[in-house]
Structure formats: C-alpha cells, structure tokens
Design a protein around this motif. Structure first.
Motif: not given
Length: 206
Positions: A117-128, A159-169, A175-179
């Motif tokens: 599984v490709p590693k998720q790249e850390t995205k910088e999300v600007l929080i207004v 998806l744009e605005g997604v800060i963090k996602v953690n999935t457990s089978y 669990i998704v944290e997003f703008d």
C-alpha cells in the motif's frame, strides 16, 4: 524400470486456486490502488468467511500431492514411453515445492499486504477557521485486511480539505478529520463508494 512419480495436475490446480481464493479479497484492493481498478476491491469480500475452509482445502490437496510424490514406487516393467514422464519437470519434487511455496505466500498475503500500500503523503491544509474542522467516524463494512484500509485511506486522503484519515478493518471504521468548507460528508462517502465499499453510517467523534 521404476515408474516415475506422477503429480495429478488437477489436484495441484485445485490447491493453487484454493490458496488464491483464500486471499483474493485482500489482493484485489492492492490491484485497485496500483492499477486504478476502482470498485473491484470488495468484489470478493464474500469469500472471507470461507477463508479457513479454503486454507484447509489447500493443505489437504498439497498433502495428497506430497504423499503421492514421496511414497515408494513399486518396481514395474513398462514400455520406454514412460521415460518422457520421468523427465517431466511438472512431475518433479522441485515443481511441487514451488507450488507449495506459492500457495503459502498466497495464504499469508493478508498478513503482509500492507507493504504494497503506497504511503500517504503528508498534506498541508490551510485552516482558516477552526470551527470549520470536524472529525467524523464512518462505519464501513466488508473490509477484511490492511489492504482494504490502505485503499480507503488512499481515496479519502485525495480529497481537498482532508486533514487526517485513519481506517481500521478490525473495527470496521474510518475516522476522518476535514475542513467542511472544502470537503463534505457526501464527498467522503463517494470516495469510499469508489473503492467498492459502502458507508453504512457516520457520527461525530472526539
């Protein structure tokens, strides 16, 4: 002349197929990520409850093949036409060993699928506005291994605005944290749907 050990090709074929079927539900999500096959990921999830039986069938079939190969052969007088069979690689112990190793790797695939599984790249999300940030728990059924987790994480994190996602089978959730000004619940549900899995419900979480 001793009669050469004959491997039953149908039995070997059945062994490989059973081993493949035992782990195909975890192989398809990897193919979906690497090859962009989308909704095929959960196509074989119905096989997961049958996994113990398929593993047992593989062991039985390969056990029979090894027994037939290793048991002493009676001395027989036969025509020279058997000499070709004796030299056939497909009827050799080496070939059976390869089939056994491949079957074992297929059966064990769910335990090491995560390395593909490709590693998720850390995205910088600007929080207004911090009030626009929410964390939701999405209940997702039919996941069977870490490959399923990776596939869902991959799609949602795009998806744009997604800060963090953690999935457990194991607990069937993501669990998704997003703008909310950039991504909606419907966008996330659609991203999950594209993997072939389905969100049954969602709720706020701490």
């Amino acid at each position: 002349m001793k009669k050469a050990n004959q491997l039953n090709k149908k039995w070997l074929g059945a062994g490989i197929l059973a081993a493949l079927a035992a782990s195909v539900c975890c192989i398809t999500p990897i193919l979906a990520i690497l090859g962009g096959l989308g909704g095929v990921a959960s196509t074989f999830s119905w096989l997961e409850p049958l996994r113990p039986y398929l593993i047992g069938l593989t062991i039985i079939v390969l056990g029979i093949a090894w027994y037939k190969t290793l048991k002493p052969q009676k001395e027989e007088i036969d025509c020279n036409c058997e000499e070709d069979d004796k030299k056939s690689y497909i009827n050799s112990k080496s070939f059976l060993l390869i089939i056994t190793v491949v079957s074992a790797l297929l059966i064990a695939f769910p335990y090491y699928a995560g390395i593909f599984v490709p590693k998720q790249e850390t995205k910088e999300v600007l929080i207004v506005n911090q009030q626009d940030i929410v964390k939701l728990k999405f209940i997702i059924n039919d996941m069977t291994c870490s490959a399923c987790e990776g596939h869902i994480n991959h799609n949602i994190s795009e998806l744009e605005g997604v800060i963090k996602v953690n999935t457990s089978y194991k607990v069937k959730q993501s669990i998704v944290e997003f703008d909310t000004t950039k991504t909606s619940v419907e966008d996330i549900k659609k991203a999950v749907d594209e993997t072939g899995y389905t969100v049954s419900e969602y709720k706020k979480t701490e």
